[in-house]
Motif scaffolding. Structure first.
Motif, PDB file in Angstrom:
ATOM      1  N   UNK A 156     -57.510  49.303 -74.390  1.00  0.00           N
ATOM      2  CA  UNK A 156     -58.279  49.803 -75.523  1.00  0.00           C
ATOM      3  C   UNK A 156     -57.939  51.254 -75.843  1.00  0.00           C
ATOM      4  N   UNK A 157     -57.719  52.092 -74.831  1.00  0.00           N
ATOM      5  CA  UNK A 157     -57.388  53.498 -75.077  1.00  0.00           C
ATOM      6  C   UNK A 157     -56.036  53.629 -75.762  1.00  0.00           C
ATOM      7  N   UNK A 158     -55.074  52.816 -75.346  1.00  0.00           N
ATOM      8  CA  UNK A 158     -53.763  52.875 -75.987  1.00  0.00           C
ATOM      9  C   UNK A 158     -53.857  52.469 -77.459  1.00  0.00           C
ATOM     10  N   UNK A 159     -54.676  51.418 -77.737  1.00  0.00           N
ATOM     11  CA  UNK A 159     -54.848  51.003 -79.123  1.00  0.00           C
ATOM     12  C   UNK A 159     -55.532  52.090 -79.948  1.00  0.00           C
ATOM     13  N   UNK A 160     -56.496  52.780 -79.359  1.00  0.00           N
ATOM     14  CA  UNK A 160     -57.184  53.858 -80.075  1.00  0.00           C
ATOM     15  C   UNK A 160     -56.214  54.985 -80.413  1.00  0.00           C
ATOM     16  N   UNK A 161     -55.326  55.325 -79.493  1.00  0.00           N
ATOM     17  CA  UNK A 161     -54.328  56.361 -79.773  1.00  0.00           C
ATOM     18  C   UNK A 161     -53.376  55.928 -80.883  1.00  0.00           C
TER      19      UNK A 161
END
Length: 205
Positions: free
Chosen positions: A136-141
């Motif tokens: 999820x963090x990678x997608x947010x970035x």
């Protein structure tokens, strides 16, 4: 006298039964256990004699061998198959008995069961919506960098490439060559030239 006769009758009957049991022959019971298709053997089948409490199992080739008595009831049981029963018949001459046992498939269909970790559907939906993926963090970035404003700022701050620098230098050199060797242009229609001329006249005063 009557009681003596009755007692004698029972003793005679018991002796007769004992004599009949003693004359039972011991038989070597052997055979092979097959499945319902009669082409594949069933290894590990339990061959059990309930009366004597003895038994054995078939080897990897479905073969078994066990000593029994005439009249013994044999039970054959295996996982996935129905039980089969066999009674040892009376033997007068032969001391061994060879048989082929075919077991029938025991297929049971279970009812469908739904396993849910949440007691209600609403709780499941809330948990599903609030659930975060492992990345999820990678997608947010990625979504942040793909924002239109961020892309515009990155485009404005990007440096010139080597090809763009070469074209700029060549353009400057060409313009310098034109200014040096070209005849002066007519400044009568140039408003900036007239403004410079008027300002110079005012400074002289």
């Amino acid at each position: 006298m009557r009681y003596i006769l009755i007692l004698s009758f029972f003793v005679f009957s018991l002796c007769n039964v004992s004599a009949q049991e003693e004359v039972k022959n011991v038989i070597q019971f052997t055979g092979v256990v097959f499945g319902a298709d009669s082409t594949s053997v069933v290894p590990g089948t339990h061959v059990y004699i309930p009366k004597s409490g003895r038994g054995t199992t078939t080897n990897p080739y479905g073969f078994f061998s066990i000593p029994v008595l005439e009249g013994d009831s044999i039970i054959f049981s295996a996982v996935g198959y129905k039980r089969a029963y066999f009674i040892i018949p009376a033997h007068d001459k032969e001391s061994s008995l060879k048989v082929i046992i075919a077991l029938q498939d025991d297929i049971k269909f279970l009812e469908e069961v739904e396993i849910r970790p949440y007691p209600t559907e609403n709780m499941f939906k809330e948990a599903l919506i609030s659930m975060e993926l492992p990345e999820q963090k990678e997608y947010a970035n990625i979504y942040q960098w793909l924002n239109s404003q961020a892309m515009r700022e990155a485009y404005l701050n990007v440096g010139a490439s080597s090809n763009a620098n070469l074209q700029y230098v060549m353009q400057q050199q060409r313009q310098s060559y034109i200014n040096k060797y070209s005849p002066p242009q007519n400044q009568l229609l140039n408003p900036f030239a007239w403004a410079n001329f008027i300002n110079s006249l005012k400074r002289k005063k």
